[in-house]
Design an enzyme around this catalytic site. Sequence first.
Site, PDB file in Angstrom:
ATOM      1  N   LYS A  26      54.830  44.170  70.642  1.00 11.85           N
ATOM      2  CA  LYS A  26      54.160  45.457  70.388  1.00 11.85           C
ATOM      3  C   LYS A  26      54.686  45.972  69.250  1.00 11.85           C
ATOM      4  O   LYS A  26      53.819  46.706  68.353  1.00 11.85           O
ATOM      5  CB  LYS A  26      54.123  46.337  71.777  1.00 11.85           C
ATOM      6  CG  LYS A  26      53.747  45.501  73.071  1.00 11.85           C
ATOM      7  CD  LYS A  26      53.904  46.460  74.289  1.00 11.85           C
ATOM      8  CE  LYS A  26      55.222  46.964  74.663  1.00 11.85           C
ATOM      9  NZ  LYS A  26      56.092  45.532  75.081  1.00 11.85           N
TER      10      LYS A  26
ATOM     11  N   ARG B  23      53.011  52.945  80.976  1.00 11.65           N
ATOM     12  CA  ARG B  23      53.561  51.672  81.757  1.00 11.65           C
ATOM     13  C   ARG B  23      53.450  51.739  83.454  1.00 11.65           C
ATOM     14  O   ARG B  23      53.796  50.809  84.056  1.00 11.65           O
ATOM     15  CB  ARG B  23      55.192  51.683  81.500  1.00 11.65           C
ATOM     16  CG  ARG B  23      55.445  50.546  80.674  1.00 11.65           C
ATOM     17  CD  ARG B  23      57.294  50.852  80.315  1.00 11.65           C
ATOM     18  NE  ARG B  23      57.790  49.826  80.017  1.00 11.65           N
ATOM     19  CZ  ARG B  23      58.075  49.625  78.593  1.00 11.65           C
ATOM     20  NH1 ARG B  23      57.654  50.599  77.721  1.00 11.65           N
ATOM     21  NH2 ARG B  23      58.726  48.591  78.292  1.00 11.65           N
TER      22      ARG B  23
ATOM     23  N   ARG C 158      66.297  39.042  69.462  1.00 12.39           N
ATOM     24  CA  ARG C 158      65.872  40.268  68.878  1.00 12.39           C
ATOM     25  C   ARG C 158      67.046  40.990  68.322  1.00 12.39           C
ATOM     26  O   ARG C 158      68.006  41.110  68.882  1.00 12.39           O
ATOM     27  CB  ARG C 158      65.056  40.970  69.918  1.00 12.39           C
ATOM     28  CG  ARG C 158      64.871  42.279  68.936  1.00 12.39           C
ATOM     29  CD  ARG C 158      63.610  43.247  69.808  1.00 12.39           C
ATOM     30  NE  ARG C 158      63.812  43.461  71.189  1.00 12.39           N
ATOM     31  CZ  ARG C 158      62.997  43.946  72.349  1.00 12.39           C
ATOM     32  NH1 ARG C 158      61.814  44.078  71.467  1.00 12.39           N
ATOM     33  NH2 ARG C 158      63.361  44.139  73.408  1.00 12.39           N
TER      34      ARG C 158
ATOM     35  N   ARG D 120      69.958  45.818  70.988  1.00  9.59           N
ATOM     36  CA  ARG D 120      69.820  46.389  72.268  1.00  9.59           C
ATOM     37  C   ARG D 120      70.911  46.091  73.299  1.00  9.59           C
ATOM     38  O   ARG D 120      70.682  44.759  73.701  1.00  9.59           O
ATOM     39  CB  ARG D 120      68.226  46.444  72.560  1.00  9.59           C
ATOM     40  CG  ARG D 120      67.714  47.326  71.575  1.00  9.59           C
ATOM     41  CD  ARG D 120      66.254  47.463  71.960  1.00  9.59           C
ATOM     42  NE  ARG D 120      65.715  47.359  73.359  1.00  9.59           N
ATOM     43  CZ  ARG D 120      64.594  47.412  73.830  1.00  9.59           C
ATOM     44  NH1 ARG D 120      63.446  47.124  72.859  1.00  9.59           N
ATOM     45  NH2 ARG D 120      64.196  47.542  75.088  1.00  9.59           N
TER      46      ARG D 120
ATOM     47  N   ARG E  37      63.390  43.728  83.795  1.00 19.10           N
ATOM     48  CA  ARG E  37      62.477  44.194  82.962  1.00 19.10           C
ATOM     49  C   ARG E  37      60.921  43.571  83.176  1.00 19.10           C
ATOM     50  O   ARG E  37      59.634  44.038  83.113  1.00 19.10           O
ATOM     51  CB  ARG E  37      62.692  44.262  81.696  1.00 19.10           C
ATOM     52  CG  ARG E  37      63.566  45.436  81.317  1.00 19.10           C
ATOM     53  CD  ARG E  37      64.585  45.202  79.894  1.00 19.10           C
ATOM     54  NE  ARG E  37      63.712  45.253  78.866  1.00 19.10           N
ATOM     55  CZ  ARG E  37      64.269  44.618  77.890  1.00 19.10           C
ATOM     56  NH1 ARG E  37      65.417  44.352  77.357  1.00 19.10           N
ATOM     57  NH2 ARG E  37      63.347  44.870  76.564  1.00 19.10           N
TER      58      ARG E  37
END
Length: 228
Positions: A13, A90, A129, A163, A174
């Site tokens: 996203k 969400r 990431r 992160r 998650r």
Amino acid sequence: MNLILLGPPGAGKGTQAKLLEERHSLRQISTGDLLRAEVKSGTEIGLQAKAVMDRGELVPDAIIISMLERQVEGATGTSTAGFILDGFPRTVPQAEALDAMLARKAMPLHHVIELQVDDAALVERISGRFTCAKCGQGYHDRFKRPKVADTCDVCGCHEFTRRSDDNAETVRARLEAYHRQTAPLLPYYAANGLLRVVDGMAEMDTVTAQIETVLAGSHGSGTEPGQA
Ligand code: ADP
Ligand code: ADP
Ligand code: ZN
């Protein structure tokens, strides 16, 4: 043009939102980025959100909705041609609050683009990431390395961040939160006639091309004709 990018954590996203921002003069509104900024500056919201985010759970709707409202407020009357919501809504209550907010402002929603990606691929995407510490450009250990090792393609900086919630245990929580609390938005937006499905398993450029095809097509139902 106002868009929602919907999809599980790691679906791409943020990557696609940044590209759309430039190509279409849209403004990306990422509730995850906003929350991380609150955490960094040690605000009241940040203090409340930090522990929840580290557990991989969702921050309470009331906090998110008021934060989002301020952002949309700030985006109206500016030169941008619309917004891309990344990571919001969400939950169904967040989607209902968004509908009410847009109705109050007479702002249309054009497309809700779902990036579909398998859970196994998501774990790999999230664990690889990293981000430029200065300009925020996103990278991946395997799928998107900087062109010159340890140097940001965009700003030349040599510092990168990962992160704290991008770890194996939190990722599972998650994904579970996504399937339980966010996936119900898919039938919600399908019923509105706004849902567009894109294969997020494809390479980044192919995903971008699929999104451009959606945007080039007719605008979704429930929109106000002639409005950008
Ligand atoms: P999200 O915002 O949905 O959580 P990101 O855009 O941050 O996801 O993407 C997660 C990671 O996967 C990043 O490291 C990004 O570089 C990488 N990535 C994004 N899209 C793809 C893709 N189509 N194929 C492979 N890796 C991707
Ligand atoms: P990703 O797309 O990789 O899951 P985000 O940056 O969108 O990550 O979100 C990171 C965390 O911030 C989420 O796990 C959640 O705790 C919190 N968060 C972000 N957006 C929302 C939202 N709309 N509602 C509730 N919590 C949110
Ligand atoms: Zn950079």
